[in-house]
Write a protein that holds these residues in place. Structure first.
Motif, short mmCIF file in Angstrom:
data_model
loop_
_atom_site.label_atom_id
_atom_site.label_comp_id
_atom_site.label_asym_id
_atom_site.label_seq_id
_atom_site.Cartn_x
_atom_site.Cartn_y
_atom_site.Cartn_z
N ALA A 1 0.84 -1.20 0.00
CA ALA A 1 0.00 0.00 0.00
C ALA A 1 0.87 1.25 0.00
CB ALA A 1 -0.92 -0.01 1.21
N THR A 2 0.42 2.24 -0.70
CA THR A 2 1.17 3.48 -0.82
C THR A 2 0.39 4.62 -0.20
OG1 THR A 2 0.17 4.00 -2.94
CG2 THR A 2 2.22 2.72 -2.97
N VAL A 3 1.07 5.73 -0.04
CA VAL A 3 0.43 6.94 0.45
C VAL A 3 0.23 7.85 -0.75
CG1 VAL A 3 0.70 8.93 1.96
CG2 VAL A 3 1.56 6.70 2.67
N GLY A 4 -0.99 8.30 -0.96
CA GLY A 4 -1.25 9.18 -2.10
C GLY A 4 -1.07 8.46 -3.41
N ASP A 5 -0.28 9.07 -4.27
CA ASP A 5 -0.06 8.52 -5.61
C ASP A 5 1.32 7.91 -5.76
OD1 ASP A 5 -2.57 9.22 -6.55
OD2 ASP A 5 -1.93 11.22 -7.13
N ASP A 6 1.90 7.43 -4.66
CA ASP A 6 3.22 6.81 -4.73
C ASP A 6 3.17 5.59 -5.64
OD1 ASP A 6 4.10 8.67 -2.96
OD2 ASP A 6 4.12 7.34 -1.23
N THR A 7 4.30 5.26 -6.22
CA THR A 7 4.41 4.10 -7.09
C THR A 7 4.90 2.90 -6.29
OG1 THR A 7 4.96 5.52 -8.96
CG2 THR A 7 5.56 3.20 -9.16
N VAL A 8 4.38 1.73 -6.63
CA VAL A 8 4.78 0.49 -5.98
C VAL A 8 5.52 -0.35 -7.01
CG1 VAL A 8 3.93 -1.63 -4.94
CG2 VAL A 8 2.83 0.53 -4.42
N GLY A 9 6.57 -1.00 -6.59
CA GLY A 9 7.32 -1.85 -7.49
C GLY A 9 7.24 -3.31 -7.09
N PHE A 10 6.96 -4.17 -8.06
CA PHE A 10 6.94 -5.62 -7.89
C PHE A 10 7.69 -6.22 -9.06
CE2 PHE A 10 3.01 -5.05 -5.39
CZ PHE A 10 3.19 -5.99 -4.40
N ALA A 11 8.35 -7.33 -8.82
CA ALA A 11 8.88 -8.09 -9.95
C ALA A 11 7.69 -8.60 -10.75
CB ALA A 11 9.72 -9.27 -9.44
N VAL A 12 7.82 -8.65 -12.06
CA VAL A 12 6.71 -9.04 -12.92
C VAL A 12 6.17 -10.41 -12.54
CG1 VAL A 12 6.06 -9.61 -15.30
CG2 VAL A 12 7.41 -7.59 -14.85
N GLU A 13 7.05 -11.36 -12.28
CA GLU A 13 6.60 -12.70 -11.92
C GLU A 13 5.77 -12.68 -10.64
OE1 GLU A 13 9.96 -12.06 -12.36
OE2 GLU A 13 10.09 -12.77 -14.42
N ALA B 1 4.43 -6.55 -18.76
CA ALA B 1 5.34 -7.66 -19.06
C ALA B 1 5.60 -7.75 -20.56
CB ALA B 1 4.78 -8.97 -18.54
N GLN B 2 4.55 -7.58 -21.36
CA GLN B 2 4.70 -7.65 -22.82
C GLN B 2 5.58 -6.50 -23.31
OE1 GLN B 2 3.90 -9.98 -24.96
NE2 GLN B 2 4.70 -8.82 -26.68
N ALA B 3 5.38 -5.30 -22.80
CA ALA B 3 6.19 -4.15 -23.20
C ALA B 3 7.66 -4.36 -22.82
CB ALA B 3 5.64 -2.87 -22.57
N ALA B 4 7.90 -4.93 -21.66
CA ALA B 4 9.28 -5.20 -21.24
C ALA B 4 9.94 -6.22 -22.15
CB ALA B 4 9.29 -5.67 -19.79
N ARG B 5 9.18 -7.27 -22.51
CA ARG B 5 9.74 -8.27 -23.44
C ARG B 5 10.08 -7.64 -24.79
NH1 ARG B 5 6.11 -11.68 -20.70
NH2 ARG B 5 4.39 -11.16 -22.08
N GLU B 6 9.19 -6.77 -25.27
CA GLU B 6 9.44 -6.12 -26.56
C GLU B 6 10.67 -5.21 -26.49
OE1 GLU B 6 5.73 -4.24 -27.55
OE2 GLU B 6 4.72 -6.16 -27.89
N ALA C 1 13.22 -5.56 -24.46
CA ALA C 1 14.39 -6.44 -24.38
C ALA C 1 14.72 -7.04 -25.74
CB ALA C 1 14.14 -7.54 -23.35
N ASP C 2 13.70 -7.46 -26.48
CA ASP C 2 13.92 -8.03 -27.81
C ASP C 2 14.52 -7.00 -28.76
OD1 ASP C 2 12.93 -10.45 -26.95
OD2 ASP C 2 10.96 -10.20 -27.91
N THR C 3 14.11 -5.76 -28.62
CA THR C 3 14.65 -4.69 -29.46
C THR C 3 16.10 -4.39 -29.09
OG1 THR C 3 12.47 -3.71 -29.77
CG2 THR C 3 14.37 -2.28 -30.17
N ALA C 4 16.37 -4.31 -27.79
CA ALA C 4 17.72 -3.98 -27.33
C ALA C 4 18.69 -5.13 -27.54
CB ALA C 4 17.67 -3.60 -25.85
N TYR C 5 18.20 -6.36 -27.42
CA TYR C 5 19.06 -7.53 -27.52
C TYR C 5 18.46 -8.53 -28.50
CZ TYR C 5 20.64 -5.39 -23.21
OH TYR C 5 21.09 -4.49 -22.28
N PRO C 6 18.56 -8.25 -29.81
CA PRO C 6 17.97 -9.17 -30.79
C PRO C 6 18.66 -10.53 -30.75
CG PRO C 6 19.26 -7.44 -31.87
CD PRO C 6 19.24 -7.13 -30.42
#
Length: 90
Positions: free
Chosen positions: A10-22, A69-74, A76-81
């Motif tokens: 839980a965050t306060v206000g509009d704070d961002t929370v981070g989770f590993a995708v898995e 997750a899909q955007a991250a895969r894309e 990564a695929d672009t950066a490391y073909p």
């Protein structure tokens, strides 16, 4: 366990929370299953966190996690073909 993870995130206000995708995928998938099994308990867990219905919240989170997750895969695929070999400086 799900309740504790959600409260810990839980965050306060509009704070961002981070989770590993898995972790996020597992958390949302599990929460959707629990919501299907025990709607009253799910409502008890989610109501103190948000006024959004549990199903609406979890469906939105599921879509957002999968899109992220899909955007991250894309990216990564672009950066490391396929066949990419790092240079000595990398």
């Amino acid at each position: 366990m799900i309740r504790n993870r959600l409260i810990a995130a839980a965050t306060v206000g509009d704070d961002t929370v981070g989770f590993a995708v898995e972790d996020a995928l597992l958390l949302v998938d599990t929460a959707l299953r629990v919501a299907d099994w025990d709607t009253a308990r799910t409502r008890d867990i989610v109501d103190p966190i948000t006024h959004e219905s549990a199903l609406a919240l979890l469906t939105r989170l599921n879509r957002e996690v999968r899109d992220t997750a899909q955007a991250a895969r894309e990216r990564a695929d672009t950066a490391y073909p396929e066949g990419y070999m790092p240079t000595a400086s990398e």
